[in-house]
Design a protein around this motif. Structure first.
Motif, mmCIF file in Angstrom:
data_model
loop_
_atom_site.group_PDB
_atom_site.id
_atom_site.type_symbol
_atom_site.label_atom_id
_atom_site.label_comp_id
_atom_site.label_asym_id
_atom_site.label_seq_id
_atom_site.Cartn_x
_atom_site.Cartn_y
_atom_site.Cartn_z
ATOM 1 N N PRO A 160 29.132 12.231 3.919
ATOM 2 C CA PRO A 160 27.999 11.409 4.359
ATOM 3 C C PRO A 160 26.950 11.166 3.273
ATOM 4 O O PRO A 160 26.300 10.117 3.260
ATOM 5 C CB PRO A 160 27.417 12.216 5.523
ATOM 6 C CG PRO A 160 28.582 12.969 6.067
ATOM 7 C CD PRO A 160 29.422 13.303 4.859
ATOM 8 N N SER A 161 26.800 12.090 2.345
ATOM 9 C CA SER A 161 25.799 11.928 1.283
ATOM 10 C C SER A 161 26.181 10.846 0.280
ATOM 11 O O SER A 161 25.367 10.480 -0.575
ATOM 12 C CB SER A 161 25.587 13.258 0.551
ATOM 13 O OG SER A 161 26.781 13.636 -0.114
ATOM 14 N N GLU A 162 27.412 10.313 0.390
ATOM 15 C CA GLU A 162 27.875 9.262 -0.519
ATOM 16 C C GLU A 162 27.932 7.905 0.162
ATOM 17 O O GLU A 162 28.390 6.933 -0.427
ATOM 18 C CB GLU A 162 29.255 9.629 -1.062
ATOM 19 C CG GLU A 162 29.261 10.934 -1.838
ATOM 20 C CD GLU A 162 30.661 11.470 -2.079
ATOM 21 O OE1 GLU A 162 31.638 10.911 -1.526
ATOM 22 O OE2 GLU A 162 30.774 12.462 -2.809
ATOM 23 N N ASP A 163 27.489 7.828 1.404
ATOM 24 C CA ASP A 163 27.540 6.602 2.200
ATOM 25 C C ASP A 163 26.145 5.969 2.193
ATOM 26 O O ASP A 163 25.190 6.550 2.713
ATOM 27 C CB ASP A 163 27.987 6.961 3.623
ATOM 28 C CG ASP A 163 28.143 5.769 4.530
ATOM 29 O OD1 ASP A 163 27.194 4.964 4.652
ATOM 30 O OD2 ASP A 163 29.213 5.655 5.166
ATOM 31 N N ALA A 164 26.020 4.781 1.587
ATOM 32 C CA ALA A 164 24.711 4.138 1.412
ATOM 33 C C ALA A 164 23.996 3.910 2.743
ATOM 34 O O ALA A 164 22.776 4.139 2.845
ATOM 35 C CB ALA A 164 24.877 2.816 0.669
ATOM 36 N N GLU A 165 24.709 3.486 3.763
ATOM 37 C CA GLU A 165 24.090 3.243 5.071
ATOM 38 C C GLU A 165 23.568 4.550 5.678
ATOM 39 O O GLU A 165 22.474 4.596 6.250
ATOM 40 C CB GLU A 165 25.098 2.585 6.011
ATOM 41 C CG GLU A 165 24.533 2.221 7.362
ATOM 42 C CD GLU A 165 25.568 1.586 8.278
ATOM 43 O OE1 GLU A 165 25.210 1.308 9.437
ATOM 44 O OE2 GLU A 165 26.725 1.374 7.863
ATOM 45 N N VAL A 166 24.330 5.612 5.518
ATOM 46 C CA VAL A 166 23.913 6.927 6.022
ATOM 47 C C VAL A 166 22.684 7.414 5.262
ATOM 48 O O VAL A 166 21.729 7.919 5.866
ATOM 49 C CB VAL A 166 25.074 7.949 5.918
ATOM 50 C CG1 VAL A 166 24.596 9.359 6.207
ATOM 51 C CG2 VAL A 166 26.205 7.558 6.870
ATOM 52 N N ILE A 167 22.681 7.266 3.958
ATOM 53 C CA ILE A 167 21.539 7.689 3.145
ATOM 54 C C ILE A 167 20.271 6.969 3.597
ATOM 55 O O ILE A 167 19.222 7.591 3.776
ATOM 56 C CB ILE A 167 21.813 7.437 1.641
ATOM 57 C CG1 ILE A 167 22.907 8.386 1.142
ATOM 58 C CG2 ILE A 167 20.541 7.592 0.820
ATOM 59 C CD1 ILE A 167 23.437 8.047 -0.238
ATOM 60 N N THR A 168 20.373 5.677 3.822
ATOM 61 C CA THR A 168 19.221 4.898 4.275
ATOM 62 C C THR A 168 18.740 5.386 5.642
ATOM 63 O O THR A 168 17.539 5.607 5.848
ATOM 64 C CB THR A 168 19.578 3.393 4.341
ATOM 65 O OG1 THR A 168 19.934 2.954 3.026
ATOM 66 C CG2 THR A 168 18.414 2.572 4.866
ATOM 67 N N GLY A 169 19.680 5.578 6.576
ATOM 68 C CA GLY A 169 19.316 6.035 7.921
ATOM 69 C C GLY A 169 18.734 7.431 7.935
ATOM 70 O O GLY A 169 17.742 7.702 8.631
ATOM 71 N N LEU A 170 19.340 8.340 7.187
ATOM 72 C CA LEU A 170 18.835 9.716 7.110
ATOM 73 C C LEU A 170 17.447 9.758 6.480
ATOM 74 O O LEU A 170 16.560 10.469 6.965
ATOM 75 C CB LEU A 170 19.779 10.586 6.278
ATOM 76 C CG LEU A 170 20.910 11.289 6.975
ATOM 77 C CD1 LEU A 170 21.751 12.061 5.954
ATOM 78 C CD2 LEU A 170 20.425 12.209 8.065
ATOM 79 N N SER A 171 17.270 9.006 5.417
ATOM 80 C CA SER A 171 15.973 8.990 4.746
ATOM 81 C C SER A 171 14.881 8.496 5.687
ATOM 82 O O SER A 171 13.786 9.066 5.738
ATOM 83 C CB SER A 171 16.037 8.109 3.490
ATOM 84 O OG SER A 171 16.945 8.663 2.558
ATOM 85 N N ALA A 172 15.188 7.455 6.447
ATOM 86 C CA ALA A 172 14.211 6.924 7.407
ATOM 87 C C ALA A 172 13.909 7.945 8.495
ATOM 88 O O ALA A 172 12.750 8.140 8.873
ATOM 89 C CB ALA A 172 14.737 5.626 8.016
ATOM 90 N N ALA A 173 14.948 8.609 8.999
ATOM 91 C CA ALA A 173 14.749 9.619 10.045
ATOM 92 C C ALA A 173 13.876 10.763 9.534
ATOM 93 O O ALA A 173 12.945 11.200 10.222
ATOM 94 C CB ALA A 173 16.094 10.148 10.526
ATOM 95 N N LEU A 174 14.152 11.249 8.337
ATOM 96 C CA LEU A 174 13.366 12.344 7.768
ATOM 97 C C LEU A 174 11.910 11.936 7.568
ATOM 98 O O LEU A 174 10.999 12.725 7.837
ATOM 99 C CB LEU A 174 13.980 12.810 6.448
ATOM 100 C CG LEU A 174 15.328 13.517 6.564
ATOM 101 C CD1 LEU A 174 15.961 13.679 5.186
ATOM 102 C CD2 LEU A 174 15.183 14.848 7.264
ATOM 103 N N GLN A 175 11.696 10.707 7.119
ATOM 104 C CA GLN A 175 10.334 10.216 6.917
ATOM 105 C C GLN A 175 9.591 10.157 8.249
ATOM 106 O O GLN A 175 8.433 10.579 8.339
ATOM 107 C CB GLN A 175 10.358 8.826 6.252
ATOM 108 C CG GLN A 175 8.995 8.341 5.848
ATOM 109 C CD GLN A 175 8.347 9.230 4.790
ATOM 110 O OE1 GLN A 175 8.982 9.664 3.837
ATOM 111 N NE2 GLN A 175 7.074 9.519 4.971
ATOM 112 N N GLN A 176 10.260 9.681 9.299
ATOM 113 C CA GLN A 176 9.627 9.591 10.611
ATOM 114 C C GLN A 176 9.277 10.981 11.158
ATOM 115 O O GLN A 176 8.203 11.174 11.739
ATOM 116 C CB GLN A 176 10.538 8.870 11.601
ATOM 117 C CG GLN A 176 10.639 7.380 11.367
ATOM 118 C CD GLN A 176 11.617 6.740 12.336
ATOM 119 O OE1 GLN A 176 12.823 6.810 12.135
ATOM 120 N NE2 GLN A 176 11.086 6.145 13.391
#
Length: 189
Positions: A160-176
């Motif tokens: 999952p850490s190599e999947d661009a869509e996952v990285i974007t979604g995870l980053s947004a979730a962590l920020q929220q």
């Protein structure tokens, strides 16, 4: 400000895609945010009021409570088992909800994300987990959504850490989640 997020993973399998997702979140945490992936849910006994007394709880449950009390927020990573969340996550929520009205989750920002094999990425499990967290007293962050479908095929050859869509979604979730920690209780999520 420093933010500590406790990550609880609903799959106990060593190669779990949700564990990989949680590990990816730990690596993507923004500056000032720490994501602790909790190990030990498999040892926590099923909730039983007879063993949760004023004298104390079983050691694995007490350790889980201490980890939650030391955190600023909780982030659940759930697969979907038979249309709902795994028993291990429900059990963790049960232990963290006690004592009633004053458990470790009381007013704590909490979010649910995850991946599952099905075409909807485990949204039923996530909905059930949010419901249980809310009843347990957590401040559920309904706006934090990340349901990744097709985990078995999507992550067969890719972490999952190599999947661009996952990285974007995870980053947004962590920020929220981090922003919710800074927001006062009672603020809309």
């Amino acid at each position: 400000m420093s933010v500590r997020i406790l990550a609880l993973v609903g799959s106990l399998r060593a190669g779990s895609h949700n564990r990989q997702l949680a590990e990816a979140a730990a690596g993507l945490a923004p500056e000032g945010v720490t994501v602790e992936v909790y190990d030990g849910l498999a040892e926590v006994p099923f909730y039983n009021e007879d063993t949760d007394t004023a004298a104390g709880a079983p050691e694995p449950a007490a350790r889980l409570r201490a980890a939650a009390e030391a955190a600023d927020a909780v982030l659940l990573f759930t697969p979907e088992y038979n249309g709902t969340m795994p028993a291990v996550l429900k059990n963790a929520i049960d232990w963290l909800s006690r004592p009633y009205g004053a458990g470790a989750l009381k007013d704590m920002p909490a979010a649910v994300i995850g991946t599952a094999f099905g075409q909807y990425g485990g949204v039923w499990a996530q909905t059930e987990a949010r419901k249980a967290l809310g009843v347990a007293g957590a401040r559920v962050l309904e706006s934090v959504e990340l349901a990744i479908p097709g985990s078995v095929t999507r992550f067969a050859d890719t972490h999952p850490s190599e999947d661009a869509e996952v990285i974007t979604g995870l980053s947004a979730a962590l920020q929220q989640v981090a922003e919710a920690v800074a927001a006062p209780a009672g603020t809309a999520s």
